[in-house]
Design a protein around this motif. Sequence first.
Motif, PDB file in Angstrom:
ATOM      1  N   UNK A   4      36.040  56.729 -15.840  1.00 53.44           N
ATOM      2  CA  UNK A   4      36.336  55.539 -16.644  1.00 53.44           C
ATOM      3  C   UNK A   4      35.670  54.304 -16.051  1.00 53.44           C
ATOM      4  N   UNK A   5      35.600  54.226 -14.717  1.00 55.71           N
ATOM      5  CA  UNK A   5      34.902  53.115 -14.073  1.00 55.71           C
ATOM      6  C   UNK A   5      33.422  53.125 -14.442  1.00 55.71           C
ATOM      7  N   UNK A   6      32.830  54.316 -14.467  1.00 58.51           N
ATOM      8  CA  UNK A   6      31.430  54.430 -14.867  1.00 58.51           C
ATOM      9  C   UNK A   6      31.240  53.982 -16.314  1.00 58.51           C
ATOM     10  N   UNK A   7      32.188  54.320 -17.190  1.00 58.95           N
ATOM     11  CA  UNK A   7      32.104  53.913 -18.592  1.00 58.95           C
ATOM     12  C   UNK A   7      32.155  52.394 -18.732  1.00 58.95           C
ATOM     13  N   UNK A   8      32.995  51.740 -17.925  1.00 57.01           N
ATOM     14  CA  UNK A   8      33.084  50.278 -17.956  1.00 57.01           C
ATOM     15  C   UNK A   8      31.732  49.666 -17.603  1.00 57.01           C
ATOM     16  N   UNK A   9      31.085  50.197 -16.582  1.00 57.77           N
ATOM     17  CA  UNK A   9      29.771  49.692 -16.181  1.00 57.77           C
ATOM     18  C   UNK A   9      28.711  49.998 -17.237  1.00 57.77           C
ATOM     19  N   UNK A  10      28.841  51.130 -17.914  1.00 57.62           N
ATOM     20  CA  UNK A  10      27.914  51.440 -19.010  1.00 57.62           C
ATOM     21  C   UNK A  10      28.031  50.408 -20.123  1.00 57.62           C
ATOM     22  N   UNK A  11      29.257  50.061 -20.492  1.00 57.05           N
ATOM     23  CA  UNK A  11      29.470  49.073 -21.557  1.00 57.05           C
ATOM     24  C   UNK A  11      28.826  47.731 -21.223  1.00 57.05           C
ATOM     25  N   UNK A  12      28.772  47.410 -19.952  1.00 60.06           N
ATOM     26  CA  UNK A  12      28.246  46.112 -19.526  1.00 60.06           C
ATOM     27  C   UNK A  12      26.741  46.149 -19.273  1.00 60.06           C
ATOM     28  N   UNK A  13      26.133  47.299 -19.527  1.00 55.12           N
ATOM     29  CA  UNK A  13      24.692  47.421 -19.336  1.00 55.12           C
ATOM     30  C   UNK A  13      24.285  47.474 -17.883  1.00 55.12           C
ATOM     31  N   UNK A  14      25.229  47.824 -16.996  1.00 54.09           N
ATOM     32  CA  UNK A  14      24.946  47.848 -15.564  1.00 54.09           C
ATOM     33  C   UNK A  14      24.683  49.249 -15.036  1.00 54.09           C
ATOM     34  N   UNK A  15      25.104  50.249 -15.770  1.00 54.80           N
ATOM     35  CA  UNK A  15      24.900  51.635 -15.356  1.00 54.80           C
ATOM     36  C   UNK A  15      24.247  52.407 -16.495  1.00 54.80           C
ATOM     37  N   UNK A  16      23.170  53.081 -16.160  1.00 58.32           N
ATOM     38  CA  UNK A  16      22.448  53.934 -17.112  1.00 58.32           C
ATOM     39  C   UNK A  16      22.550  55.376 -16.636  1.00 58.32           C
ATOM     40  N   UNK A  17      23.271  56.240 -17.350  1.00 62.44           N
ATOM     41  CA  UNK A  17      23.427  57.625 -16.908  1.00 62.44           C
ATOM     42  C   UNK A  17      22.111  58.372 -16.740  1.00 62.44           C
ATOM     43  N   UNK A  18      21.049  57.909 -17.412  1.00 65.82           N
ATOM     44  CA  UNK A  18      19.762  58.571 -17.288  1.00 65.82           C
ATOM     45  C   UNK A  18      18.969  58.137 -16.077  1.00 65.82           C
ATOM     46  N   UNK A  19      19.482  57.153 -15.344  1.00 60.16           N
ATOM     47  CA  UNK A  19      18.758  56.625 -14.193  1.00 60.16           C
ATOM     48  C   UNK A  19      18.927  57.538 -12.976  1.00 60.16           C
ATOM     49  N   UNK A  20      17.958  57.461 -12.076  1.00 61.26           N
ATOM     50  CA  UNK A  20      18.002  58.270 -10.865  1.00 61.26           C
ATOM     51  C   UNK A  20      19.031  57.710  -9.890  1.00 61.26           C
ATOM     52  N   UNK A  21      19.774  58.586  -9.247  1.00 61.12           N
ATOM     53  CA  UNK A  21      20.755  58.169  -8.238  1.00 61.12           C
ATOM     54  C   UNK A  21      20.062  57.442  -7.089  1.00 61.12           C
TER      55      UNK A  21
END
Length: 407
Positions: free
Chosen positions: A80-97
């Motif tokens: 859920x924390x990751x989803x919050x960051x996705x909504x804010x445009x701060x986390x892209x699941x397709x990005x490299x770790x």
Amino acid sequence: MNDKKSETRYCDMDIKEKISKVMKQAVDHCEVMGVNLLVEKGGEELLYCEEGMADRENRRLISRDTIFRLYSQTKPVTAACAMILMERGLLDPGEFVSEYLPSYSELKTADVHGTSPAKQPLRIIDLLNMTSGLVYPDDCTEPGKAADKVFAEACDRLDTDRPMTTRELADRLARCPLAFEPGTGWRYGTSADVLGAVIEVISGKKLSEFMQDELFAPLEMKDTAFWVPAEKQGRLAKAYETVTAEDGSKSMQLYTGNNLAVRNDMAKPPAYEAGGAGLASTLDDYMKFVRMLRNGGRAGKREILKPETVRYMCSGQLLPVRQQDFDQWIGLDGFSYGNLMRVCKNPSQAVMFAREGEYGWDGWLGMYFANFPKEDMTILMGTQKKDAGTFPLTRKLRNVVISEYLG
């Protein structure tokens, strides 16, 4: 004749009597020391039951405010924390770790011939779906043995002046060989713990601070954290394991180990905040979190997540090549996996009563939740049994609840 009378009496029981009977049998047979169950549907509480002890040594019964170690039931909170960051445009699941944790830029994979440089980069989506190749400790594979050394050192350093941190543990795991090329398989492992470190880097906060600010405070989850302060220690359940003697008799033995570098006593704030295993909570507190998901991201007038975000988070499905690995998990027939949770795709294949679209997860000590979005219902179970996960008692209680309320 006696069997018919017994059957009639059982059929005449209300659901609370049926649940209590199943729970008492589990306690009497040393399957658990204590257990409680909370069911909510359509915004109303349908059922709460409890049986047995939270702390045998101090003669403390399990109760509604008992605090449990969540272990892997921490994972959906991290998602859920990751989803919050996705909504804010701060986390892209397709990005490299490696964009956030440079130690992941030179990964290796293991096979029968040894180790070799990974050909595929590790992406954040692989952490969310357990398709990373990162594994939990074991004593029979090279990746598992390497992970075991990391967690053994983290456990050894728990009470020193240099405890392993969330970021350090993630960086150390990057040196361990992966079980397969990222994205090419599925394996339950340390993905959520590495995701916790990514969340820290992106947010600029400790994982506990981000969870507190974005989830626990707005949801008024006052008993959920990575540790249990002194004034609440009397509510923390002890953990037990079932021991079978040579004559076949069973007993419950106190378990005090620090598993996966999570302190068993939960007595002080940890340096390593395990995104995959570290939280403690109560049934009522955790209900606030899963109710928010069931309500499309809302908690009262407050919006924690957007409805579309919740739909994405709670409807994951593995690609066929990865599903083949997941299908080896005994007991989750008919389910798939995504965003650190199981999702039911085919109820007819399940080994328990199930509903299409239900999602949730469990914990190593037996904590369990299932959300049924179409039916607007949640099942939460609390216990502290070593190596439990979803075990027979879980399925028995689920079956009674689902047959009663969704039958």
